[in-house]
Design an enzyme around this catalytic site. Sequence first.
Site, PDB file in Angstrom:
ATOM      1  N   ASP A  88       0.844  -1.203   0.000  1.00  0.00           N
ATOM      2  CA  ASP A  88       0.000   0.000   0.000  1.00  0.00           C
ATOM      3  C   ASP A  88       0.887   1.264   0.000  1.00  0.00           C
ATOM      4  O   ASP A  88       1.849   1.338  -0.766  1.00  0.00           O
ATOM      5  CB  ASP A  88      -0.963  -0.057   1.201  1.00  0.00           C
ATOM      6  CG  ASP A  88      -2.091   0.962   1.109  1.00  0.00           C
ATOM      7  OD1 ASP A  88      -3.091   0.671   0.449  1.00  0.00           O
ATOM      8  OD2 ASP A  88      -1.949   2.061   1.673  1.00  0.00           O
ATOM      9  N   TYR A  95      -3.226  11.195   1.094  1.00  0.00           N
ATOM     10  CA  TYR A  95      -3.778  11.132  -0.269  1.00  0.00           C
ATOM     11  C   TYR A  95      -3.754  12.508  -0.924  1.00  0.00           C
ATOM     12  O   TYR A  95      -3.452  12.651  -2.108  1.00  0.00           O
ATOM     13  CB  TYR A  95      -5.210  10.580  -0.234  1.00  0.00           C
ATOM     14  CG  TYR A  95      -5.259   9.114   0.144  1.00  0.00           C
ATOM     15  CD1 TYR A  95      -5.147   8.732   1.480  1.00  0.00           C
ATOM     16  CD2 TYR A  95      -5.385   8.127  -0.814  1.00  0.00           C
ATOM     17  CE1 TYR A  95      -5.170   7.392   1.844  1.00  0.00           C
ATOM     18  CE2 TYR A  95      -5.400   6.785  -0.467  1.00  0.00           C
ATOM     19  CZ  TYR A  95      -5.291   6.422   0.865  1.00  0.00           C
ATOM     20  OH  TYR A  95      -5.302   5.102   1.208  1.00  0.00           O
ATOM     21  N   HIS A 103      -4.726  -7.642  -0.173  1.00  0.00           N
ATOM     22  CA  HIS A 103      -3.970  -6.406   0.000  1.00  0.00           C
ATOM     23  C   HIS A 103      -3.159  -6.366   1.303  1.00  0.00           C
ATOM     24  O   HIS A 103      -2.124  -5.728   1.355  1.00  0.00           O
ATOM     25  CB  HIS A 103      -4.972  -5.256  -0.025  1.00  0.00           C
ATOM     26  CG  HIS A 103      -4.350  -3.908  -0.128  1.00  0.00           C
ATOM     27  ND1 HIS A 103      -3.630  -3.510  -1.236  1.00  0.00           N
ATOM     28  CD2 HIS A 103      -4.323  -2.856   0.730  1.00  0.00           C
ATOM     29  CE1 HIS A 103      -3.206  -2.266  -1.047  1.00  0.00           C
ATOM     30  NE2 HIS A 103      -3.604  -1.849   0.129  1.00  0.00           N
TER      31      HIS A 103
END
Length: 459
Positions: free
Chosen positions: A228, A376, A435
């Site tokens: 990630d 982000y 993930h």
Amino acid sequence: MGFILKGIFGLALAFLGYLFYAKLCKVPEVPHFPEDTWWGKSEPVKEDTSIKPFKINVSKEILDDLKHRLDIALPMQPPLNGVGQHYGMNSNLLQKIVNHWKNKYNWSERQKFLNQYPQYTTQIQGLDIHFLHVKPKVDKASNVKVLPLMLLHGWPGSVREFYEVIPLLTKPQKGRNVVFEVIIPSLPGYGFSEATNKPGMNAARMAQIFKKLMDRLGHKKFYVQGGDWGSSVATYLTILYPASLFGTHLNFCLCLSNMCSLKLWLLGSTFPSLIATEEEIPLFTPVGEKWFTDKMLESGYLHIQATKPDTVGTALRESPVGLAAYIIEKFTTWTNPEWKDLEDGGLTRKFTYDQLLDNVMIYWVTRSITTSQRLYSEQFNHKFRALGFDNIPTPAEVPIGCANFKHEIVQQPESLLRLKYLNLQHTNSYNDGGHFAAFELPDMFSNDIYEFVEKINDK
Ligand SMILES: *[C@@H]1O[C@H](CO)[C@@H](O)[C@H](O)[C@H]1NC(C)=O
Ligand SMILES: *[C@@H]1O[C@H](CO)[C@@H](O)[C@H](O)[C@H]1NC(C)=O
């Protein structure tokens, strides 16, 4: 068309093609970041470089407040009939988890569990950075070599993802000739690492901080591993400080932002055999409508956090139930997209509620959900994107290993990954896992790291 005309036409086309290629596939210079940026909330002072032992010790106020909020939570909106997790986290499942949180989850035990490994903090560029640091016990007479390895988590994860894998990496394993001293930091603004109050803390600046951390611990050269966001941070580390890395192992290998590869990828979506082997084709096809719809369905959070992280963060900071829903939802769909069909989200097939709540607690007790989401925005803003950092491949001197787990949220064929990772030495595809591979499949995950490192180390 006459012969000459054809020739001119051909030349013009070639020239246009060249311009197109030169514009889209240009590799920019490696950006330079000032070494002394002060991210701390105070005015810059002389850095305290001491390394302080750290224990998680959540105050009674925070725990009483949490209990109160869980007790007064409004009745949940019942889910639609038979929709599993397709409208987001199913509130019947959420209620079960919240009941577990209120009645069975025992923080004093969990805190002891979370404190089982040595932890420290140290100030870097004004921020207190938290990390786990576990050294192996190796018999001096054995010829097992100890190597430093930094493990990097992402969102909405934390250092908690690595607790099960730590013993596998730090205790000599049968038949292995290496073992690891692991350093596992919390990303700045995540969990017990301090957040900045200044814009600009993107994954590349985090890489800079972690390079300094390794320097401070005496590791001039080390291995790094990431999934990630941890994979982005590890990739920037590799590009910015190649001389400091023995090798980089990723369980989220991507060549997505490079326009050059994106074009190839799109081409590959129409003519997959041009860019992928037969085994790889099912990983990213059918790319058509279904593929894009699936990715759209799973990426709404990203759009929100890349634009207005603070707004949604306000709600999540106020409500433990909301925070649990927002975080744990990802552990269903990102572990296996088919679990969206299940009323129980499939969670207990791979995780316990205690494990998942440990991770939620790390966000809750540190009040770090908003600051975690800001990454982000720092990453997808114009200023950072204008650096073109993602168009820079990792340098040929650093070996790269890619572990690809079956349900990883984005997967690409090796031909594309090779454009990003110039020295891709190791790739493995697993028919299991998603993930959060370290958390979900610690054995498979650690074995892949050992395989990669032994390949390089034996050379
Ligand atoms: C937490 O802090 C309290 C009060 O300072 C102290 O009594 C207790 O021993 C600490 N617990 C741990 C696990 O460090
Ligand atoms: C939580 O665990 C501790 C230590 O095992 C125990 O003493 C305590 O009674 C437990 N609390 C609850 C509410 O079960």
